[in-house]
Motif scaffolding. Sequence first.
Motif, short mmCIF file in Angstrom:
data_model
loop_
_atom_site.label_atom_id
_atom_site.label_comp_id
_atom_site.label_asym_id
_atom_site.label_seq_id
_atom_site.Cartn_x
_atom_site.Cartn_y
_atom_site.Cartn_z
N GLU A 169 -3.23 -22.43 15.81
CA GLU A 169 -4.81 -22.48 16.15
C GLU A 169 -5.58 -23.72 15.49
O GLU A 169 -5.19 -24.14 14.41
CB GLU A 169 -4.98 -21.59 15.01
CG GLU A 169 -4.36 -20.16 16.10
CD GLU A 169 -5.29 -19.95 17.99
OE1 GLU A 169 -6.12 -20.49 18.13
OE2 GLU A 169 -4.41 -19.41 17.98
N ALA A 170 -5.59 -24.26 16.44
CA ALA A 170 -6.68 -25.80 15.99
C ALA A 170 -7.46 -26.18 16.25
O ALA A 170 -7.99 -25.47 17.50
CB ALA A 170 -5.57 -26.88 16.67
N THR A 171 -8.34 -27.15 15.52
CA THR A 171 -9.58 -27.05 16.09
C THR A 171 -9.79 -28.60 15.88
O THR A 171 -9.32 -29.40 14.65
CB THR A 171 -10.59 -26.97 14.42
OG1 THR A 171 -10.66 -25.47 14.96
CG2 THR A 171 -12.12 -27.45 14.92
N GLY A 196 -8.61 -24.60 20.50
CA GLY A 196 -7.72 -24.62 21.00
C GLY A 196 -5.73 -24.03 20.68
O GLY A 196 -6.35 -23.51 19.36
N GLY A 197 -4.92 -25.01 20.46
CA GLY A 197 -4.45 -24.77 20.18
C GLY A 197 -3.10 -26.12 19.95
O GLY A 197 -3.87 -26.90 20.12
N VAL A 238 -4.43 -25.89 11.51
CA VAL A 238 -4.66 -27.67 11.18
C VAL A 238 -6.07 -27.50 12.33
O VAL A 238 -6.08 -27.51 13.19
CB VAL A 238 -3.60 -27.66 12.05
CG1 VAL A 238 -3.67 -27.59 13.72
CG2 VAL A 238 -3.21 -29.55 11.97
N TRP A 239 -6.08 -28.68 11.56
CA TRP A 239 -7.59 -29.37 12.00
C TRP A 239 -7.31 -30.89 12.40
O TRP A 239 -6.01 -31.80 11.77
CB TRP A 239 -8.82 -29.87 11.32
CG TRP A 239 -9.34 -27.99 10.86
CD1 TRP A 239 -10.62 -28.04 11.40
CD2 TRP A 239 -9.46 -27.41 10.15
NE1 TRP A 239 -10.90 -26.82 11.05
CE2 TRP A 239 -10.06 -26.17 10.14
CE3 TRP A 239 -8.25 -27.38 9.03
CZ2 TRP A 239 -10.27 -25.03 9.54
CZ3 TRP A 239 -7.85 -26.38 8.68
CH2 TRP A 239 -8.80 -25.43 8.36
N VAL A 297 4.38 -35.30 10.87
CA VAL A 297 4.30 -34.13 11.54
C VAL A 297 3.79 -34.57 12.76
O VAL A 297 3.26 -34.38 13.67
CB VAL A 297 3.26 -32.74 10.73
CG1 VAL A 297 3.61 -32.88 9.43
CG2 VAL A 297 2.23 -33.26 11.20
N LEU A 298 4.82 -34.19 13.65
CA LEU A 298 4.32 -33.43 15.32
C LEU A 298 4.06 -32.59 15.79
O LEU A 298 4.16 -31.07 15.81
CB LEU A 298 6.36 -33.78 15.76
CG LEU A 298 6.55 -34.14 16.99
CD1 LEU A 298 6.33 -35.93 17.18
CD2 LEU A 298 7.97 -33.64 17.71
N LEU A 299 3.02 -33.06 16.38
CA LEU A 299 2.08 -31.90 16.79
C LEU A 299 2.03 -32.46 18.38
O LEU A 299 1.33 -33.62 18.66
CB LEU A 299 0.83 -32.05 16.13
CG LEU A 299 0.66 -31.86 14.81
CD1 LEU A 299 -0.75 -31.90 14.17
CD2 LEU A 299 0.61 -30.23 14.61
#
Length: 796
Positions: free
Chosen positions: A114-116, A100-101, A194-195, A171-173
């Motif tokens: 884009e994130a897994t 997703g994101g 990013v994972w 980091v702020l995710l």
Amino acid sequence: MFDNLIIADARFAFRTFRRAPGFAFAAILCLALGIGANAVIFSAVNGVLLRPLPYAEPERLVSLVELRAQGSGGPVSWLTFFDWRDQTRAFEHLAAFTVGGSILRTDDDSERLEATRGTADYFSVHGVPPLLGRTFAPGDDQPGHEAVAVLNEAVWRRRFGANPAVLGSTVLLDNVPHTVVGVIPESFDPNMDVWLPLVAPPDARGARYSTVLSVRARLAPGITLDTANEQLKAVTAGIAAAGPEALKDRTARVDSLAEAQTRLWSGPLKLLLGAVALVLLIACANVANILLARAGGRRQELAVRVALGATRARIIQQLLVESLLLALTGGALGGLLAHWGLDALLAVAPESMPHRAAVSLDGTTFLFLAAISIGSGLAFGLLPALQVSRLDLRGAPVSSGQRLRSTLIVVELAVCLVLLMGAGLLGRGFFQLLGTSPGLAPEQLLTLHIAIPDTRFFNDQGLDANVPSTLLEPILDEVRALPGVSAVGMTSLLPIQRAWNNARYVIEGEPPPEPGTEHRAERRSTSPGFFATLGIPLKQGRDFTTHDAAPGQPATVIINETLARRHFPDGNALGRQLRLGTGAHTIIGVVGDVRQAGLDKTPLAELHVPYGRPWGDDSLVLVARTSVPPETLLPSVRQAVRRVDSSLPVFRALTMDQVISQSLGFRRLVLCLLGGFATLALVLSTYGLYGVISLLVTQRTRELGIRMALGARPGDVLRLVLGQGARLAGVGIALGLMGSLALSRLLTSQLHGITATDPLTFGAVATLFAVIALLACWFPARRATRVDPLVAMRSP
């Protein structure tokens, strides 16, 4: 000694080519086009299908899917994943993940990445070491554990200046602080940024119906794919036997990861590889015909060599050296053409093309280029060499090469017609697809995604019912006020792009469905005005209003015509209730069908609820109908969103026409390539037919002159020459039609709206091909009618 002979033959061949530059140019160009086309497609096949995945022992990587009654494979629930992990011994590592994101916030801006999100074994499954730091460790995916992140090398370089000090920083995710623990090489997955660890929800072991997880595994040492399949099916059968009736039809499958990632592309790429092989066959047949035609002018030379003691084997060797030099020169030029051709292929290939970065002219491709160059040289050179070497001392052939030349041109024509027919079927199917209504009006429509972290939709009491009024409606109001915007709306998932068919529902008053046959539909959350903005007709009832999404209001739902026909064939859907989960929703409207999964897919049952949070995605899609070119409003729309909330990234901005065009990218690529190869084959085969008839006219000049001296009229000569060409074309067309009928069925999966034996396509292509073939014969035939009888009879 042998090497010296080869060198001498090569020098002699170069002198021969200099004396006949036209022959050499024609032969080399034919070969370069055929070999270059093969190199382009082989590069794609090698990069997508043949090159090993960039992981440790990639042959041990597998994908696990759960199979439903309909035979479709898909994601699994948390409970199923736990059972597979705990009850199978076929896998050394097994991991679940979602894609997703994630929104990266900094002091200056925000960006959607884009994130897994994967369980702790995710990187152990793939076996890729980090570039810096570490990957996931045991416990990273447990509730309450410190949130960590692994960055892609590209993001590390772009956002953090490739600074190693990023390790250990925060980091702020998605508004949650994450500690950066590692950087992974970009080659691992260029499309991912990013994972993050995937943490199981509190009710993970209590729900088997929420299927949201993809699963990959690494086979244990000594375990084969078949063994893993047997074990997983046995475990799944045990789960089904012990579970509720709805799970009785469930099974599972283990696929090679490489095969799972490229299944969609495998068939079309193999088809294209076969097509370019046929183009090369036509090119080789053309060059063989050129060599046979040229042999007539070399009789004296070869007769002298025979008289001086040259054996037949020695003459064949010399002629094969000439053929190989032509082929290698053509291969060198073909490599240059392949470089340009591959750039063109990648320019039109859709972004969804797997392993796109691996498609290149690498060492394997150049070895393939050399191999087909040598193979082509032997293929087109051997038959002419054997034919020409059969000489007596006067230099006359023992048997004429006319029959061989005619056979070669018939083969060319038949193969060309097969390619043209395939391109014709794909083209007609593609235009049928373009004429399919998507169920909406795509003109003057701008779409863009707004990334909203899931945490924005919740507060301490659960789902925040005020999100529409405090965030979404202000965004719509700002965009609606822009000059040039005539209508605006919002949805959780745009039509054409994707379909999940993931919502289970029950119609109040209907008998409950049998276990395993529950009704499913597309579920989308939609704003007031969305249907009008997209041009989706409202068939019955009313649209949503802002009050429908307000706190405390009765739950409402709008359904599409497909769902209405399924349950309310008498048209009395309005006012009926539909149960989603534990909540009952009143049907307030029926809208027209749209094609959610693409123009080539039939509309699915669909239901819309008032917008309040995205369903299964990390963004909402804003749509705006404009009175000016949509792309010109994009900067203004971005600014409008930022005025409401500057922390929300806007991404994937496209016009609706572009969305539809991108959905057809794969089909367009196959059509363009096959159409291009068919056109190339048509040029080569037409040139070959023209050359054979021209040679026939040259060889029969004396005969034609005598005929005209005895009273034959130009029309008689024209019919004579055209008749011979027409017979060749007729045999080639007949064989080509039979081949087309046999091979067109391979295209069935790529066709839309027509059959693999579409009579209109077959008739039109065969007629067009016949006309072009006759035109290729007409020009030399016309020249034959202008033969001067006196000059012709004095010719040798």
